[in-house]
Design an enzyme around this catalytic site. Structure first.
Site, PDB file in Angstrom:
ATOM      1  N   ARG A  26       0.827  -1.214   0.000  1.00  0.00           N
ATOM      2  CA  ARG A  26       0.000   0.000   0.000  1.00  0.00           C
ATOM      3  C   ARG A  26       0.859   1.261   0.000  1.00  0.00           C
ATOM      4  O   ARG A  26       0.571   2.212  -0.712  1.00  0.00           O
ATOM      5  CB  ARG A  26      -0.948   0.004   1.204  1.00  0.00           C
ATOM      6  CG  ARG A  26      -2.047  -1.053   1.107  1.00  0.00           C
ATOM      7  CD  ARG A  26      -2.894  -1.087   2.352  1.00  0.00           C
ATOM      8  NE  ARG A  26      -2.067  -1.355   3.528  1.00  0.00           N
ATOM      9  CZ  ARG A  26      -2.474  -1.220   4.787  1.00  0.00           C
ATOM     10  NH1 ARG A  26      -3.692  -0.818   5.058  1.00  0.00           N
ATOM     11  NH2 ARG A  26      -1.668  -1.498   5.789  1.00  0.00           N
ATOM     12  N   ASN A  44      -6.058  -2.901   2.024  1.00  0.00           N
ATOM     13  CA  ASN A  44      -6.024  -4.356   2.111  1.00  0.00           C
ATOM     14  C   ASN A  44      -7.451  -4.876   2.197  1.00  0.00           C
ATOM     15  O   ASN A  44      -8.329  -4.203   2.733  1.00  0.00           O
ATOM     16  CB  ASN A  44      -5.267  -4.800   3.366  1.00  0.00           C
ATOM     17  CG  ASN A  44      -3.769  -4.641   3.236  1.00  0.00           C
ATOM     18  OD1 ASN A  44      -3.222  -4.572   2.141  1.00  0.00           O
ATOM     19  ND2 ASN A  44      -3.087  -4.577   4.368  1.00  0.00           N
TER      20      ASN A  44
END
EC number: 3.6.1.7
Length: 101
Positions: A26, A44
């Site tokens: 990320r 996520n």
């Protein structure tokens, strides 16, 4: 942000499959998106994937799609990436590229 003539703004949803959690995916996605001048988000999922949305000029979004499919973070292992709901937009819905918890 200056845009090349005819570089239409688009929005596309993405999901990346493989070893993409616990490998700073990320953070790297956010950094790459910002570097390209894109906006959107990344998070996520409970299924072990990473998903989000990209918005920006078509050429930059294409570059980011390729990055999501082939590069990712150094420790990630990408099996595949899927892209859905691509559409032309008249303005950006976000002001930044964010990591969603």
């Amino acid at each position: 942000m200056s845009m090349a003539e005819g570089d239409t703004l688009i929005s596309v949803d993405y999901e990346v499959f493989g070893k993409v959690q616990g490998v700073f995916f990320r953070k790297y996605t956010q950094a790459e998106g910002k570097k390209l001048g894109l906006v959107g988000w990344v998070q996520n999922t409970d299924q072990g994937t990473v998903q989000g949305q990209l918005q920006g000029p078509t050429s930059k979004v294409r570059h980011m799609q390729e990055w999501l499919e082939t590069r990712g973070s150094p420790k990630s292992h990408i099996d595949r990436a899927s892209f859905n709901n691509e559409k032309v937009i008249s303005k950006l819905d976000y002001s930044d590229f964010q990591i969603v918890k």
